[in-house]
Write a protein that holds these residues in place. Structure first.
Motif, PDB file in Angstrom:
ATOM      1  N   GLN A  11       0.832  -1.209   0.000  1.00 36.05           N
ATOM      2  CA  GLN A  11       0.000   0.000   0.000  1.00 36.05           C
ATOM      3  C   GLN A  11       0.867   1.260   0.000  1.00 36.05           C
ATOM      4  O   GLN A  11       0.611   2.203  -0.756  1.00 36.05           O
ATOM      5  CB  GLN A  11      -0.927   0.020   1.212  1.00 36.05           C
ATOM      6  N   LEU A  12       1.882   1.292   0.839  1.00 34.96           N
ATOM      7  CA  LEU A  12       2.778   2.452   0.891  1.00 34.96           C
ATOM      8  C   LEU A  12       3.495   2.628  -0.441  1.00 34.96           C
ATOM      9  O   LEU A  12       3.535   3.733  -0.997  1.00 34.96           O
ATOM     10  CB  LEU A  12       3.794   2.289   2.023  1.00 34.96           C
ATOM     11  N   THR A  14       2.595   1.633  -3.393  1.00 38.17           N
ATOM     12  CA  THR A  14       1.621   2.049  -4.410  1.00 38.17           C
ATOM     13  C   THR A  14       1.309   3.534  -4.303  1.00 38.17           C
ATOM     14  O   THR A  14       1.252   4.242  -5.313  1.00 38.17           O
ATOM     15  CB  THR A  14       0.326   1.217  -4.279  1.00 38.17           C
ATOM     16  N   GLN A  15       1.122   4.026  -3.089  1.00 44.48           N
ATOM     17  CA  GLN A  15       0.820   5.451  -2.913  1.00 44.48           C
ATOM     18  C   GLN A  15       1.990   6.330  -3.331  1.00 44.48           C
ATOM     19  O   GLN A  15       1.799   7.402  -3.916  1.00 44.48           O
ATOM     20  CB  GLN A  15       0.421   5.740  -1.461  1.00 44.48           C
ATOM     21  N   LYS A  18       1.939   6.401  -7.104  1.00 49.40           N
ATOM     22  CA  LYS A  18       0.843   7.237  -7.600  1.00 49.40           C
ATOM     23  C   LYS A  18       1.190   8.715  -7.550  1.00 49.40           C
ATOM     24  O   LYS A  18       0.690   9.506  -8.338  1.00 49.40           O
ATOM     25  CB  LYS A  18      -0.439   6.988  -6.789  1.00 49.40           C
ATOM     26  N   ARG A  19       2.048   9.075  -6.611  1.00 50.71           N
ATOM     27  CA  ARG A  19       2.459  10.473  -6.456  1.00 50.71           C
ATOM     28  C   ARG A  19       3.738  10.784  -7.237  1.00 50.71           C
ATOM     29  O   ARG A  19       4.366  11.813  -7.042  1.00 50.71           O
ATOM     30  CB  ARG A  19       2.643  10.791  -4.974  1.00 50.71           C
TER      31      ARG A  19
END
Length: 75
Positions: A11-12, A14-15, A18-19
């Motif tokens: 999750q980390l 991926t975020q 995304k940024r």
């Protein structure tokens, strides 16, 4: 790390992606939270190499940014 499910790491990662933050995820299967001190030698060496490469990339980006600031300010 046995205390942190890999799903949270994903999750980390991926975020960050995304940024558009330059990041890489490396999973060392069978290692735990303290593997930088007690893990398999091959994995520890690889980790140190990756940290060094990441720091070198970041420092290079800083130098390019600093040089651009000098050019923009006429100095």
């Amino acid at each position: 790390d046995y205390r942190c499910p890999i799903s949270e790491s994903i999750q980390l990662f991926t975020q960050l992606k995304k940024r558009n933050i330059d990041t890489e995820m490396i999973v060392y299967h069978g290692e735990n939270h303290g593997f930088s001190r007690t893990g398999k030698l091959q994995n520890r060496l690889h980790r140190y190499e990756q940290v060094f490469i990441g720091l070198a990339k970041s420092f290079n980006k800083f130098l390019i940014y600093r040089k651009q600031l000098e050019i923009d300010s006429g100095g």
